[in-house]
Motif scaffolding. Structure first.
Motif, mmCIF file in Angstrom:
data_model
loop_
_atom_site.group_PDB
_atom_site.id
_atom_site.type_symbol
_atom_site.label_atom_id
_atom_site.label_comp_id
_atom_site.label_asym_id
_atom_site.label_seq_id
_atom_site.Cartn_x
_atom_site.Cartn_y
_atom_site.Cartn_z
ATOM 1 N N SER A 1 49.425 -98.265 -57.406
ATOM 2 C CA SER A 1 48.893 -99.112 -56.022
ATOM 3 C C SER A 1 48.200 -100.283 -55.935
ATOM 4 O O SER A 1 48.857 -101.166 -55.314
ATOM 5 C CB SER A 1 47.812 -98.152 -55.611
ATOM 6 O OG SER A 1 47.745 -96.766 -55.137
ATOM 7 N N HIS A 2 47.567 -100.887 -56.457
ATOM 8 C CA HIS A 2 47.081 -102.056 -56.357
ATOM 9 C C HIS A 2 48.478 -103.242 -56.523
ATOM 10 O O HIS A 2 48.923 -104.380 -55.859
ATOM 11 C CB HIS A 2 46.410 -102.408 -57.772
ATOM 12 C CG HIS A 2 45.859 -103.612 -57.899
ATOM 13 N ND1 HIS A 2 44.856 -104.446 -56.856
ATOM 14 C CD2 HIS A 2 45.286 -104.590 -58.767
ATOM 15 C CE1 HIS A 2 44.508 -105.633 -57.536
ATOM 16 N NE2 HIS A 2 44.690 -105.459 -58.275
ATOM 17 N N ALA B 1 43.565 -106.953 -46.754
ATOM 18 C CA ALA B 1 44.693 -106.288 -47.886
ATOM 19 C C ALA B 1 43.888 -107.368 -49.379
ATOM 20 O O ALA B 1 43.549 -107.059 -50.561
ATOM 21 C CB ALA B 1 45.166 -107.641 -48.180
ATOM 22 N N MET B 2 42.253 -107.960 -49.129
ATOM 23 C CA MET B 2 41.711 -108.348 -50.066
ATOM 24 C C MET B 2 40.952 -107.940 -50.712
ATOM 25 O O MET B 2 40.367 -107.416 -51.463
ATOM 26 C CB MET B 2 40.625 -110.243 -49.737
ATOM 27 C CG MET B 2 39.842 -110.804 -50.183
ATOM 28 S SD MET B 2 40.922 -111.081 -52.293
ATOM 29 C CE MET B 2 41.265 -113.004 -51.618
ATOM 30 N N TRP C 1 52.442 -106.738 -53.923
ATOM 31 C CA TRP C 1 54.220 -107.070 -53.672
ATOM 32 C C TRP C 1 53.673 -106.754 -52.314
ATOM 33 O O TRP C 1 54.632 -108.396 -51.633
ATOM 34 C CB TRP C 1 55.062 -105.406 -54.502
ATOM 35 C CG TRP C 1 56.402 -106.353 -54.030
ATOM 36 C CD1 TRP C 1 57.295 -105.385 -53.203
ATOM 37 C CD2 TRP C 1 56.761 -107.639 -53.608
ATOM 38 N NE1 TRP C 1 58.754 -105.781 -53.278
ATOM 39 C CE2 TRP C 1 58.066 -107.537 -53.304
ATOM 40 C CE3 TRP C 1 56.146 -109.192 -53.530
ATOM 41 C CZ2 TRP C 1 59.312 -107.911 -52.743
ATOM 42 C CZ3 TRP C 1 57.256 -110.089 -53.178
ATOM 43 C CH2 TRP C 1 59.113 -109.414 -53.002
ATOM 44 N N VAL C 2 53.467 -106.527 -51.221
ATOM 45 C CA VAL C 2 53.917 -105.944 -49.646
ATOM 46 C C VAL C 2 53.238 -106.682 -49.361
ATOM 47 O O VAL C 2 53.721 -107.358 -48.135
ATOM 48 C CB VAL C 2 53.339 -105.084 -49.088
ATOM 49 C CG1 VAL C 2 53.277 -104.491 -47.664
ATOM 50 C CG2 VAL C 2 53.778 -103.006 -49.954
ATOM 51 N N SER C 3 51.802 -107.406 -49.850
ATOM 52 C CA SER C 3 51.054 -108.524 -48.460
ATOM 53 C C SER C 3 52.304 -109.705 -48.862
ATOM 54 O O SER C 3 51.978 -110.450 -47.789
ATOM 55 C CB SER C 3 49.909 -108.698 -49.759
ATOM 56 O OG SER C 3 48.813 -108.198 -49.324
ATOM 57 N N SER D 1 46.494 -116.404 -51.016
ATOM 58 C CA SER D 1 46.341 -117.045 -49.928
ATOM 59 C C SER D 1 47.257 -116.635 -49.237
ATOM 60 O O SER D 1 47.192 -116.209 -47.873
ATOM 61 C CB SER D 1 47.424 -118.534 -50.536
ATOM 62 O OG SER D 1 48.527 -118.237 -50.867
ATOM 63 N N HIS D 2 47.951 -115.324 -49.467
ATOM 64 C CA HIS D 2 48.330 -114.619 -48.601
ATOM 65 C C HIS D 2 48.046 -112.925 -48.016
ATOM 66 O O HIS D 2 48.615 -112.435 -46.807
ATOM 67 C CB HIS D 2 50.280 -114.559 -49.487
ATOM 68 C CG HIS D 2 50.888 -115.437 -49.210
ATOM 69 N ND1 HIS D 2 51.661 -115.813 -48.237
ATOM 70 C CD2 HIS D 2 51.005 -115.736 -50.399
ATOM 71 C CE1 HIS D 2 52.811 -116.614 -49.020
ATOM 72 N NE2 HIS D 2 52.201 -116.849 -50.337
ATOM 73 N N TYR D 3 47.260 -112.706 -48.625
ATOM 74 C CA TYR D 3 45.974 -111.830 -48.517
ATOM 75 C C TYR D 3 45.166 -111.934 -47.521
ATOM 76 O O TYR D 3 44.931 -112.901 -46.426
ATOM 77 C CB TYR D 3 44.922 -111.354 -49.654
ATOM 78 C CG TYR D 3 45.183 -110.636 -50.672
ATOM 79 C CD1 TYR D 3 46.755 -110.689 -50.569
ATOM 80 C CD2 TYR D 3 44.478 -110.094 -51.667
ATOM 81 C CE1 TYR D 3 47.342 -110.612 -51.973
ATOM 82 C CE2 TYR D 3 45.302 -109.389 -52.941
ATOM 83 C CZ TYR D 3 46.994 -109.425 -52.554
ATOM 84 O OH TYR D 3 47.235 -108.806 -54.018
ATOM 85 N N SER D 4 45.355 -110.720 -45.996
ATOM 86 C CA SER D 4 44.827 -110.442 -45.550
ATOM 87 C C SER D 4 43.328 -110.012 -45.339
ATOM 88 O O SER D 4 43.594 -109.857 -46.432
ATOM 89 C CB SER D 4 45.105 -109.520 -44.356
ATOM 90 O OG SER D 4 45.887 -108.391 -44.971
ATOM 91 N N PRO D 5 41.889 -110.120 -44.691
ATOM 92 C CA PRO D 5 40.968 -109.759 -45.096
ATOM 93 C C PRO D 5 41.179 -108.103 -45.178
ATOM 94 O O PRO D 5 40.374 -108.212 -46.137
ATOM 95 C CB PRO D 5 39.938 -110.364 -43.843
ATOM 96 C CG PRO D 5 40.730 -110.582 -43.265
ATOM 97 C CD PRO D 5 42.209 -110.759 -43.222
#
Length: 232
Positions: free
Chosen positions: A205-206, A176-177, A211-213, A170-174
């Motif tokens: 990396s995944h 990031a998704m 976490w950054v998102s 739910s916190h991902y930008s398009p």
């Protein structure tokens, strides 16, 4: 107690545990919410005994906490807590993924189908975040099981299967998704190639990108608490 009665009691305990756990993981039971044995028993349709046992199990998993003289409360997680969880994941999951590339145990067809199904769910308008989450959990578990290290599977599950996994997407930008979904396919490719270094690198990396998102929305540790999103 008869054998049948014992079996019924065991089934009630499992159903109660699974029900409350699902409600917490989905955000239906919000962080900080007080869980009353009587209310839970009435809603689920069981006695207080299986509720009490379920709450003990959930406390051991870190999903609820007992407050002396007050009761049981759904645990909440701040940015510092999530940082600890992702720090553990960024060490354990890449290592497990590297192992999975060398054991020959990875079910590449199943992992590939899971990655494809996540792509399909992400293309919906709006994306089905619950479906993506369930598929994602199955993918990560499949990779870890292929490591051949059963203790690693249990250890990672104990830190990953918290409300965090229901909130991440739910916190991902398009963008990031798309990156996350692409990582799944690259992980399958690395496993198919039997390249442990490649597999470990992509998984690291995944996890760090996930976490950054989350972190970018809450850059100051401890402020504010990350709350469950509304249902998509």
């Amino acid at each position: 107690m008869t054998q049948d009665a014992g079996a019924d009691a065991g089934k009630a305990a499992e159903v109660t545990y699974a029900t409350i756990r699902r409600q917490i993981l989905s955000g239906e039971r919000a962080s900080g919410e007080w869980l009353r044995e009587g209310d839970l028993a009435a809603v689920i349709g069981v006695s207080r005994t299986p509720v009490r046992e379920a709450l003990r199990r959930l406390a051991a998993e870190g999903l609820v906490r007992h407050e002396p003289n007050r009761g049981v409360q759904v645990e909440d997680w701040g940015v510092a807590d999530l940082d600890e969880i992702f720090s553990l994941r960024s060490q354990l999951e890449p290592w497990g993924c590297g192992l999975a590339a060398t054991t020959g145990l990875a079910d590449l067809d199943t992992l590939g189908r899971l990655a494809d199904r996540m792509d399909e769910e992400a293309r919906r308008d709006p994306p089905d975040l619950d479906a993506i989450t369930e598929l994602n959990n199955a993918f990560h578990r499949g990779v870890l099981e292929a490591s051949g290290n059963g203790r690693l599977v249990g250890l990672v599950s104990s830190v990953v299967e918290v409300p965090l996994v229901w909130r991440t997407f739910s916190h991902y930008s398009p963008e990031a998704m798309r990156r996350s979904l692409a990582h799944h396919h690259e992980i399958v490719q690395a496993l198919a190639a039997g390249d442990a270094e490649w597999a470990e690198s992509v998984m690291r990396s995944h996890v760090r990108a996930a976490w950054v998102s989350l972190r970018d929305e809450h850059p100051v540790a401890g402020q504010p608490r990350i709350e469950p999103p509304g249902r998509p």
